[in-house]
Write a protein that holds these residues in place. Sequence first.
Motif, PDB file in Angstrom:
ATOM      1  N   HIS A 146      12.221 -55.789 -62.930  1.00 12.23           N
ATOM      2  CA  HIS A 146      11.073 -55.533 -63.807  1.00 12.23           C
ATOM      3  C   HIS A 146      11.290 -56.202 -65.165  1.00 12.23           C
ATOM      4  N   ASP A 176       0.209 -53.098 -63.628  1.00 11.68           N
ATOM      5  CA  ASP A 176       0.579 -54.507 -63.759  1.00 11.68           C
ATOM      6  C   ASP A 176       2.011 -54.577 -63.260  1.00 11.68           C
ATOM      7  N   HIS A 177       2.746 -55.620 -63.580  1.00 15.17           N
ATOM      8  CA  HIS A 177       4.168 -55.611 -63.216  1.00 15.17           C
ATOM      9  C   HIS A 177       5.008 -55.808 -64.463  1.00 15.17           C
ATOM     10  N   HIS A 201      11.802 -48.655 -61.811  1.00 15.30           N
ATOM     11  CA  HIS A 201      10.586 -48.152 -62.467  1.00 15.30           C
ATOM     12  C   HIS A 201       9.547 -47.573 -61.514  1.00 15.30           C
ATOM     13  N   ASP A 202       9.252 -48.298 -60.443  1.00 17.76           N
ATOM     14  CA  ASP A 202       8.094 -47.901 -59.633  1.00 17.76           C
ATOM     15  C   ASP A 202       8.308 -46.570 -58.919  1.00 17.76           C
ATOM     16  N   GLU A 228       2.996 -51.055 -67.449  1.00 16.59           N
ATOM     17  CA  GLU A 228       4.213 -50.421 -66.913  1.00 16.59           C
ATOM     18  C   GLU A 228       5.273 -50.217 -67.992  1.00 16.59           C
TER      19      GLU A 228
HETATM   20 ZN   LIG Z   1       6.358 -51.960 -61.221  1.00 17.05          ZN
END
Ligand SMILES: [Zn+2]
Length: 243
Positions: free
Chosen positions: A31, A177-178, A39-40, A183
């Motif tokens: 990330h 978003d990424h 994170h996700d 994020e």
């Molecule tokens: Zn992410």
Amino acid sequence: MHLKHMRPHHLREAVERGDPLLVPAGCIETHGPHMAIGHDTIIVEEICARIAERMSVVISPPFDFGPTGYALGGPADGTIDPDYPSFGAYVKSILRNFLEMGFKSTYVIIMHQGMEAPLALAFKKAAAELSFEQVLADGHPRGWWADAGLARRAARWGYIQVLPMILPEATPPAEGDHAGYNETSFLLAARPELVDQRRLDIEPAPWYCQKNEEKNSWNAHAEHGRLMIDAVVDAWVARLQRA
Ligand SMILES: [Zn+2]
């Protein structure tokens, strides 16, 4: 309450109350130079913890190693991509156990790659297969669909739902978003110790950090993150209380 912390009587009581089971599902994926690679999954766990402050729910241990397709890097960058058939079989075996525990409303919550990507589809496929297979596993005869009442009672349709963490009613302000403006803001609000925006100027920042002038990883901020988290949690509590 966390499933890991429960004693058997807690589990029985939660099932009797009809508590929803929340299942954080995510991945290990790079990330950018400034954010934790988990994170996700972490952000879904943080949302689940905040839902649990507002209502009675059970939180499953997370599925941390979901498919990534190495879309943004490889293991040396901090990305893991599992064997997909193995991951799918693992997911299905655990979801089957959740049904057998007695949970009638399980929500797999996803903040990674969208609902038609391999991670979400692994859960959706397993849930669909289990809703049929459990009828036979319960000992009902083949041809069970002919009996509408039996089909309604025996099939587990809707027992396991796979949904995005950002429910549509939370947008705006919440958006994905990424590792960009959104994020980074999510993590700054939820787990600030896992973000270091100074790294964006020390290491080369990848394209997804610099989406545009106004909204990017550099100017992401906790206040935006808090607004998004509040909207996401409100949407989930409303959805779960309606169910
Ligand atoms: Zn992410």
